[in-house]
Design an enzyme around this catalytic site. Structure first.
Site, PDB file in Angstrom:
ATOM      1  N   ARG A  98      25.365  18.490  27.895  1.00  0.00           N
ATOM      2  CA  ARG A  98      25.042  19.565  26.972  1.00  0.00           C
ATOM      3  C   ARG A  98      23.595  19.981  27.224  1.00  0.00           C
ATOM      4  O   ARG A  98      22.741  19.139  27.501  1.00  0.00           O
ATOM      5  CB  ARG A  98      25.157  19.097  25.528  1.00  0.00           C
ATOM      6  CG  ARG A  98      26.420  18.347  25.171  1.00  0.00           C
ATOM      7  CD  ARG A  98      26.211  17.794  23.774  1.00  0.00           C
ATOM      8  NE  ARG A  98      27.267  16.958  23.256  1.00  0.00           N
ATOM      9  CZ  ARG A  98      27.425  15.667  23.521  1.00  0.00           C
ATOM     10  NH1 ARG A  98      26.613  15.069  24.371  1.00  0.00           N
ATOM     11  NH2 ARG A  98      28.370  14.974  22.947  1.00  0.00           N
ATOM     12  N   ILE A 149      28.723  31.395  29.266  1.00  0.00           N
ATOM     13  CA  ILE A 149      27.752  32.345  28.725  1.00  0.00           C
ATOM     14  C   ILE A 149      27.447  33.439  29.751  1.00  0.00           C
ATOM     15  O   ILE A 149      27.531  34.638  29.444  1.00  0.00           O
ATOM     16  CB  ILE A 149      26.451  31.617  28.319  1.00  0.00           C
ATOM     17  CG1 ILE A 149      26.734  30.612  27.193  1.00  0.00           C
ATOM     18  CG2 ILE A 149      25.364  32.602  27.911  1.00  0.00           C
ATOM     19  CD1 ILE A 149      27.128  31.208  25.867  1.00  0.00           C
ATOM     20  N   CYS A 165      53.870  17.445  39.159  1.00  0.00           N
ATOM     21  CA  CYS A 165      53.633  16.999  37.776  1.00  0.00           C
ATOM     22  C   CYS A 165      53.526  18.186  36.827  1.00  0.00           C
ATOM     23  O   CYS A 165      54.010  18.137  35.715  1.00  0.00           O
ATOM     24  CB  CYS A 165      52.366  16.167  37.695  1.00  0.00           C
ATOM     25  SG  CYS A 165      52.385  14.706  38.739  1.00  0.00           S
ATOM     26  N   GLU A 184      25.604  32.278  41.103  1.00  0.00           N
ATOM     27  CA  GLU A 184      25.978  30.909  40.743  1.00  0.00           C
ATOM     28  C   GLU A 184      25.595  29.989  41.896  1.00  0.00           C
ATOM     29  O   GLU A 184      25.907  30.265  43.045  1.00  0.00           O
ATOM     30  CB  GLU A 184      27.487  30.867  40.488  1.00  0.00           C
ATOM     31  CG  GLU A 184      28.091  29.483  40.403  1.00  0.00           C
ATOM     32  CD  GLU A 184      27.443  28.602  39.346  1.00  0.00           C
ATOM     33  OE1 GLU A 184      27.260  29.070  38.195  1.00  0.00           O
ATOM     34  OE2 GLU A 184      27.077  27.457  39.675  1.00  0.00           O
ATOM     35  N   HIS A 242      34.723  26.016  17.138  1.00  0.00           N
ATOM     36  CA  HIS A 242      34.329  25.499  15.831  1.00  0.00           C
ATOM     37  C   HIS A 242      34.429  26.588  14.774  1.00  0.00           C
ATOM     38  O   HIS A 242      34.166  27.761  15.050  1.00  0.00           O
ATOM     39  CB  HIS A 242      32.881  25.001  15.879  1.00  0.00           C
ATOM     40  CG  HIS A 242      32.698  23.775  16.716  1.00  0.00           C
ATOM     41  ND1 HIS A 242      32.814  22.511  16.214  1.00  0.00           N
ATOM     42  CD2 HIS A 242      32.416  23.639  18.035  1.00  0.00           C
ATOM     43  CE1 HIS A 242      32.605  21.625  17.194  1.00  0.00           C
ATOM     44  NE2 HIS A 242      32.366  22.301  18.300  1.00  0.00           N
ATOM     45  N   GLU A 244      24.140  24.616  23.492  1.00  0.00           N
ATOM     46  CA  GLU A 244      24.999  23.438  23.381  1.00  0.00           C
ATOM     47  C   GLU A 244      26.039  23.737  22.304  1.00  0.00           C
ATOM     48  O   GLU A 244      26.174  24.875  21.886  1.00  0.00           O
ATOM     49  CB  GLU A 244      24.132  22.224  23.003  1.00  0.00           C
ATOM     50  CG  GLU A 244      23.368  22.439  21.708  1.00  0.00           C
ATOM     51  CD  GLU A 244      22.477  21.266  21.325  1.00  0.00           C
ATOM     52  OE1 GLU A 244      22.755  20.149  21.789  1.00  0.00           O
ATOM     53  OE2 GLU A 244      21.528  21.463  20.569  1.00  0.00           O
ATOM     54  N   SER A 245      26.766  22.738  21.857  1.00  0.00           N
ATOM     55  CA  SER A 245      27.748  22.960  20.806  1.00  0.00           C
ATOM     56  C   SER A 245      27.073  23.643  19.619  1.00  0.00           C
ATOM     57  O   SER A 245      25.970  23.249  19.244  1.00  0.00           O
ATOM     58  CB  SER A 245      28.332  21.619  20.356  1.00  0.00           C
ATOM     59  OG  SER A 245      29.178  21.802  19.272  1.00  0.00           O
ATOM     60  N   SER A 289      32.159  28.334  21.231  1.00  0.00           N
ATOM     61  CA  SER A 289      32.642  29.136  20.098  1.00  0.00           C
ATOM     62  C   SER A 289      31.807  30.398  19.947  1.00  0.00           C
ATOM     63  O   SER A 289      32.314  31.469  19.628  1.00  0.00           O
ATOM     64  CB  SER A 289      32.546  28.330  18.805  1.00  0.00           C
ATOM     65  OG  SER A 289      32.828  26.975  19.027  1.00  0.00           O
TER      66      SER A 289
END
Lengths: 405, 478
Positions: free
Chosen positions: B312, B13, B404, B32, B50, B338-339, B343
């Site tokens: 979250r 965000i 890897c 930060e 989503h 949060e969720s 998206s």
């Protein structure tokens, strides 16, 4: 290196070794302890000394060596693609390929140890590199999870460097390491080996501050109420080795779900004709001496393949692990094989005063008394020419452990 | 100096908001508290775009989710971040769950989600043969997708910095003082003055708001635990597979990641300690059992690469808090994201930047703004010719460090010297994937440490895993 030298000896002319590290020798370079070469050279050597003997021979030969060169692809036509800072991108059409990529250590994630994810959790091999190659201490108060050989070796190594190794925890009721390592690396230094014990929590946000250990039941589940907090700044993991077969997969080679290596015949030829495998990429070994022998077998196979052009059709008998045996290498035997065949295998658990039984199509051909068998020690049994003559196509060679009462 | 805007928190965000602000002629700083961007919620979530049928119509969650998902393909393309429009499925495992599916469909249509459709079991198995045969139907949302959230935040920060936004790491806001024409942020890096402060502090957004005298926000840290599987399991499912939401929560999802792994999770547990990102035995077992219900093939941890947990930022209001604080007019809150926050992020950022410049009375655009951030070189995706040419130009691209994932020294050096570049081993890992593969850095972490030491000109002992006291080495051997 052992495979290349053997192939050269057998008359193969153009040989190239592709090595991703800066130097030849692989993991032996950081294994500065002794114990290498007792079988092959009848001498006790350190890892770099053992590797050094082969490096010297390679130097004196006309075998082409490309270090700092990593193979990124092998296709089904045996075209090998490799990259390196000096070489750029190499494409090599091979007649035969010998895979000797070794193995990697099982990381924390594969164990799903809950807790925080701070600095100070690393595999024993990574710690070994920091100490022996770089000359830095990765920790001062140490708990080791897993009693594989690297873990045992590092318990001693860190102690000698002045660190406090608090304990080695082993999930199983027995150690996965060599008996001699338990004596020389733990017992001699008074480091406790806690069997049937695991780490159930890791504490510390930035650097490890401690771990919680707990006893496990017979299903290997932690037992409630047995938790114990152990203060430490480092958790070393020695919880298994995994053959590095990503390249083999891309080449379409069939892998064995138990060994994690390719399925091979007695010449170590994989499911792809002309592609052979040896060493820890085929099966995880305890002793480098056996790795050398295996490499030489693969080289014989490759030399033979190049000479014959791989047109012969092989008819196979199959090695099947029975009661008490976890796997057998090789998994199949060409019934036309004219030499004795050594079968390498591991048992599932510790056995005392038991018998190893080998049967060919149901008929017992070998029955051998064994005072002690342990999963940490690779076993070998020789199928002599007369036994091999009994093999027909699709014959079954079985090995089992019989416990005497 | 006084900044026009200070953005607190370099998660997805904060990073995207900083980038949107860079479109205007202003001075802004992105601060930060950790050693890198994307260290909080952004680092550890489901990595899902989503479609937008979950949230209640009219809520911020619904509005910004649908808009954000629409912006996602273009924003990720501009920023050189891989995004895959793989679509999602909500699977009903019994007839009892059908009304819920209908409900979601209705809500989705109301929210403006396009192409939603309920599939029969046969249609579902055609799309996803490994789904449990208990499934009776599924809601298919073709507009849903997957994106790597930390790569997204890293790219957004890089682009913001390239366009003139300042970035300060290890900069924790400890108090706020009010000056005449600005706020003074008392930080671990000294005072920072700004006319408008954006609160994008994730689970700590309520603490920041409180420093401004705004006690109207309450954030609960809700822990979610995950398992990440080897790429060998990356094709078990193609879509993001959800279970029907129940009163107990949204259930566990099974999804491929853009990098080709398989991700399962999360749990949902409210916790007191906002720094507690530990995984737990019961949590991980729960994830495994629930994922097994959707995809029976997932039965054990054999192919697990790692387990992790994220927090979250759940607001007690159950919705995103977006806008200027009523109590502190210079504070712009982006809280409780949060969720479906990931998206919604592109749309939230655009909206926030517009409101902020309006408040500041700034309308001039930054004429040199370049929205494009080239994707760093990914050696493994080049063809033979490109590889050969690149190595000829810079041999460091021929030196493979992470076996890897096939990551070269060149890529690692580039990640360190990028704008707001990597400063620690995890930072290199998130930018390049070195150490992200099946051996989890067993082979390459010591080499990455060596490169960090060389490129940053610091001793080995000062290289950390993730900043702070997370040092790897304790000095020389005897």
């Amino acid at each position: 290196m052992a495979a290349a030298l053997k192939a050269r000896e057998l008359g193969v002319e153009k040989i190239i070794i592709l090595e991703r590290s800066e130097t030849l020798g692989g993991i032996l370079e950081q294994c500065i302890h002794t114990g290498f070469g007792l079988h092959y050279f009848k001498e006790e050597l350190s890892g770099p000394e053992y590797a050094g003997r082969f490096i010297e021979q390679i130097r004196q030969s006309d075998i082409d060596v490309k270090t700092n060169t990593m193979v990124i692809d092998i296709d089904s036509d045996k075209v090998v693609t490799a990259v390196g800072p000096d070489e750029g991108l190499l494409k090599i059409q091979a007649k035969a390929i010998i895979l000797a990529m070794g193995c990697r250590e099982r990381p924390r994630g594969a164990l799903s140890i809950p807790g925080h994810r701070p600095a100070g959790v690393m595999t024993a091999g990574t710690a070994q590199k920091y100490v022996n190659i770089d000359g830095y201490m990765p920790g001062r108060k140490i708990v080791i999870l897993g009693s594989g050989d690297i873990g045992l070796i590092m318990a001693r190594r860190m102690t000698l460097e002045g660190a406090e190794v608090k304990m080695v925890c082993e999930l199983m009721p027995y150690s996965g390491g060599l008996a001699r390592n338990i004596v020389q690396c733990l017992d001699d230094y008074g480091i406790p080996l806690k069997l049937s014990c695991t780490v159930v929590d890791i504490h510390g946000r930035e650097r490890v501050e401690g771990v919680t250990i707990a006893k496990v039941d017979e299903n290997l589940r932690p037992i409630k109420g047995t938790e114990e907090y152990v203060e430490c700044d480092t958790l070393l993991l020695s919880v298994g080795l995994i053959p590095e077969n990503e390249l083999s997969k891309s080449a379409g080679i069939e892998l064995n779900c138990i060994t994690g290596g390719p399925d091979v015949d007695e010449m170590r030829e994989t499911s792809q004709r002309g592609v052979f495998a040896c060493g820890n990429v085929l099966q995880v070994h305890d002793l480098v001496d056996y790795v050398t022998l295996e490499a030489q077998i693969a080289a014989e196979g490759a030399a033979e393949y190049i000479k014959s052009g791989g047109t012969d059709e092989k008819k196979y008998a199959y090695a099947v692990h029975q009661e008490g045996v976890r796997y057998i290498v090789p998994q199949k035997i060409n019934i036309a094989s004219e030499k004795d065949v050594d079968l390498y295998f591991r048992v599932c658990r510790i056995y005392k005063n038991s018998k190893l039984i080998v049967k060919i199509d149901g008929e017992t051909v070998i029955s051998k008394k064994k005072p002690k068998l342990a999963p940490g020690e690779m076993e070998t049994i020789k199928l002599k020419k007369d036994m091999l003559s009994k093999l027909k196509e699709d014959s079954i060679v079985e090995i089992s452990v019989e416990e005497s009462l | 100096m006084i900044y026009d805007v200070a953005v607190i928190g370099a998660g997805i965000i904060g990073a995207l908001t900083a980038r949107e602000l860079a479109r205007y002629k202003l001075n802004a700083v992105l601060i930060e508290k950790c050693n890198d961007v994307a260290m909080g919620t952004t680092k550890a979530n489901s990595a899902i775009v989503h479609a937008g049928f979950d949230a209640a119509p009219g809520s911020n969650k619904a509005i910004f989710n649908v808009k954000g998902a629409e912006l996602m393909p273009s924003v990720t393309a501009e920023l050189g971040v891989p995004y895959s429009n793989n679509g999602s499925l909500v699977v009903a495992f019994s007839e009892d769950e059908m009304p819920e599916l209908e409900n979601l469909l209705k809500r989705g249509i109301e929210n403006g989600v396009k192409e939603l459709r309920i599939l029969s079991a046969e249609e579902l198995f055609e799309l996803e043969p490994n789904i449990s045969k208990q499934a009776v139907a599924a809601l298919h949302a073709p507009t849903a997708g997957i994106v790597c959230p930390y790569e997204f935040a890293i790219a957004a920060t890089e682009n913001a910095v390239s366009n003139g936004i300042e970035f300060m790491r290890n900069c924790e806001v400890q108090a706020v003082e009010k000056a005449e024409d600005c706020s003074v942020l008392k930080t671990t890096q000294g005072d920072i003055k700004a006319r408008v402060v954006v609160n994008a502090a994730g689970v700590f957004a309520d603490d920041i708001a409180r420093m401004f005298g705004d006690d109207g926000i309450s954030i609960i840290a809700r822990k979610g635990e995950y398992y990440l599987f080897d790429k060998a399991k990356g094709h078990v499912v193609f879509h993001t597979v959800f279970q029907c939401p129940t009163p107990m929560g949204k259930g566990v999802l099974v999804t491929p990641t853009v990098d080709g792994n398989l991700l399962i999770g999360p749990t949902a547990l409210d916790i007191e300690d906002k720094n507690d990102t530990s995984t737990t035995y019961p949590g991980l077992m729960d994830v495994l059992n629930k994922a097994h219900k959707s995809v029976p093939e997932i039965i054990n941890t054999r192919d697990v690469i790692t387990a992790f947990s994220g927090l979250r930022a759940h607001s007690k209001t159950h919705d995103f808090i977006i806008g200027f604080s009523e109590k502190a007019p210079s504070l712009y809150n982006l809280a409780g994201i949060e969720s479906p926050g990931l998206s919604a992020a592109p749309a939230i950022a655009v909206h926030a930047a517009e409101e902020i410049v309006k408040k500041l009375g700034i309308s001039d655009l930054n004429e040199s703004f370049n929205p494009v951030r080239e994707r760093p070189i990914r050696f493994r995706y080049l063809d033979d010719e490109e590889m050969a040419e690149l190595i000829k130009k810079d041999p460091r691209y021929g030196h493979i460090i992470c076996r890897c994932e096939t990551i070269t020294e060149g890529e690692i050096v580039e990640a360190i010297h990028a704008p707001a570049g990597a400063r620690d081993i995890d930072g290199v890992k998130r930018r390049t994937r070195a150490g992200m593969g099946r051996c989890q850095g067993g082979f390459c972490s010591s080499k990455v440490l060596e490169i960090l030491s060389r490129e940053l000109n610091i001793p080995y002992e000062e290289v950390t895993k993730a900043g702070g006291e997370s040092r790897i080495l304790f000095g020389r051997t005897k």
